[in-house]
Design a protein around this motif. Structure first.
Motif, PDB file in Angstrom:
ATOM      1  N   THR A  12       0.981  -1.286   0.103  1.00 40.58           N
ATOM      2  CA  THR A  12      -0.120  -0.050  -0.030  1.00 40.58           C
ATOM      3  C   THR A  12       0.929   1.426   0.017  1.00 40.58           C
ATOM      4  O   THR A  12       0.511   2.272   0.501  1.00 40.58           O
ATOM      5  CB  THR A  12      -1.017   0.088   1.218  1.00 40.58           C
ATOM      6  OG1 THR A  12      -0.060  -0.079   2.346  1.00 40.58           O
ATOM      7  CG2 THR A  12      -1.691  -1.038   1.112  1.00 40.58           C
ATOM      8  N   GLN A  27      -6.769   2.301  -4.088  1.00 41.65           N
ATOM      9  CA  GLN A  27      -7.456   2.900  -2.657  1.00 41.65           C
ATOM     10  C   GLN A  27      -6.715   3.961  -2.450  1.00 41.65           C
ATOM     11  O   GLN A  27      -7.206   5.022  -1.998  1.00 41.65           O
ATOM     12  CB  GLN A  27      -7.324   1.687  -1.678  1.00 41.65           C
ATOM     13  CG  GLN A  27      -7.835   2.350  -0.320  1.00 41.65           C
ATOM     14  CD  GLN A  27      -7.748   1.117   0.718  1.00 41.65           C
ATOM     15  OE1 GLN A  27      -6.654   0.613   0.926  1.00 41.65           O
ATOM     16  NE2 GLN A  27      -8.846   0.930   1.486  1.00 41.65           N
ATOM     17  N   ARG A  78     -10.750  -2.166   0.113  1.00 38.62           N
ATOM     18  CA  ARG A  78      -9.266  -2.395  -0.091  1.00 38.62           C
ATOM     19  C   ARG A  78      -8.956  -3.605  -1.333  1.00 38.62           C
ATOM     20  O   ARG A  78      -8.098  -3.355  -1.978  1.00 38.62           O
ATOM     21  CB  ARG A  78      -8.911  -3.336   1.398  1.00 38.62           C
ATOM     22  CG  ARG A  78      -7.483  -3.820   1.219  1.00 38.62           C
ATOM     23  CD  ARG A  78      -6.360  -2.527   1.059  1.00 38.62           C
ATOM     24  NE  ARG A  78      -5.145  -3.008   0.926  1.00 38.62           N
ATOM     25  CZ  ARG A  78      -4.542  -3.674  -0.096  1.00 38.62           C
ATOM     26  NH1 ARG A  78      -5.251  -3.614  -1.297  1.00 38.62           N
ATOM     27  NH2 ARG A  78      -3.124  -4.004  -0.310  1.00 38.62           N
TER      28      ARG A  78
END
Length: 266
Positions: A172, A184, A196
């Motif tokens: 991420t 995201q 997610r």
């Protein structure tokens, strides 16, 4: 009778032998007594004499001096104690100040680092928006398919800034991503809270035809609700996504890997 018979004679009467003897004895006794007394006095003179010293009586001046000396001693003791207390307080204050300084430095460093990161991110986004605007204005394609505006432009600027980053499953950011993690984070820049995983992202928003795509639409591969990959359409028939470990985050044409469908969230 003689006329001189009753006239006393002026001649000294004769002493009798007994009287003389008695007087001689008295004299002898007196001399003996004197001799004894003299000898006793000599003996007494040879013995040590013990003297008693009398301490002087304190006068008014001497008493005042003693009182002043006692007062000076008490004052010196009080001054010493006060100085000791001041030294202890100064040491404690210095220790506390050092602790506070260290804490303040740590807080200042954290704030400076946060401010630096925020400024860097703002500068990056501004540069990306400028580049995106320039590229869009020079495009010869139709406005509906090549020009991003508003929130869509910000999303596209963000994903293009990550081109070249590594693909890592579950990543991420900020330097490695997977496909849904990149989506995201990109949409979070404009206040859109995407799910997610790609399966949920493929049903978030409104389904749109692949013939009617707009910059900022989310592309997905697989069926809606069970998609296995997602990316963002950036216009001009191109998309950006975290593709795979070999390519990382890359910009590709739709023909490179045609998507299954698309959703619009902006």
């Amino acid at each position: 009778m003689s006329l001189t018979a009753h006239i006393r004679s002026h001649r000294k009467p004769r002493r009798s032998a007994s009287t003389i003897a008695m007087r001689a004895g008295v004299a002898s006794g007196v001399l003996g007594t004197l001799a004894v007394a003299t000898a006793a006095g000599s003996a007494n003179a040879a013995e040590p004499v013990t003297q008693t010293l009398e301490l002087p009586v304190l006068t008014g001046d001497l008493a005042a001096q003693v009182a002043q000396s006692a007062q000076a001693t008490q004052q010196a003791a009080a001054n010493y104690q006060l100085q000791a207390e001041r030294d202890a307080a100064a040491a404690a204050a210095a220790k506390e100040a050092k602790k506070d300084l260290a804490h303040a430095k740590a807080e200042a460093k954290k704030k400076a680092e946060a401010a630096r990161k925020a400024a860097a991110e703002r500068a990056t986004r501004a540069a990306e928006r400028t580049t995106l605007t320039t590229a869009s204005s020079s495009s010869s394609d139709s406005t509906s398919s090549s020009t991003a505006t508003g929130s869509a432009a910000a999303v596209i600027a963000f994903v293009k800034a990550q081109i070249g980053d590594a693909y890592v499953s579950g990543g991420t950011g900020p330097n490695s991503w997977d496909c849904s993690g990149l989506m995201q984070t990109a949409f979070k820049q404009v206040g859109v809270d995407l799910p997610r995983v790609s399966q949920d992202q493929s049903t978030f928003g409104t389904q749109v035809s692949l013939d009617n795509l707009l910059p900022g639409d989310i592309l997905y591969w697989g069926s809606a609700g069970s998609a296995y990959h997602v990316a963002v359409y950036v216009g001009d028939g191109m998309f950006v996504g975290a593709q795979n470990p070999s390519t990382g985050v890359a910009e590709k044409p739709l023909s490179y890997d045609p998507p299954t469908g698309a959703v619009r969230v902006l």
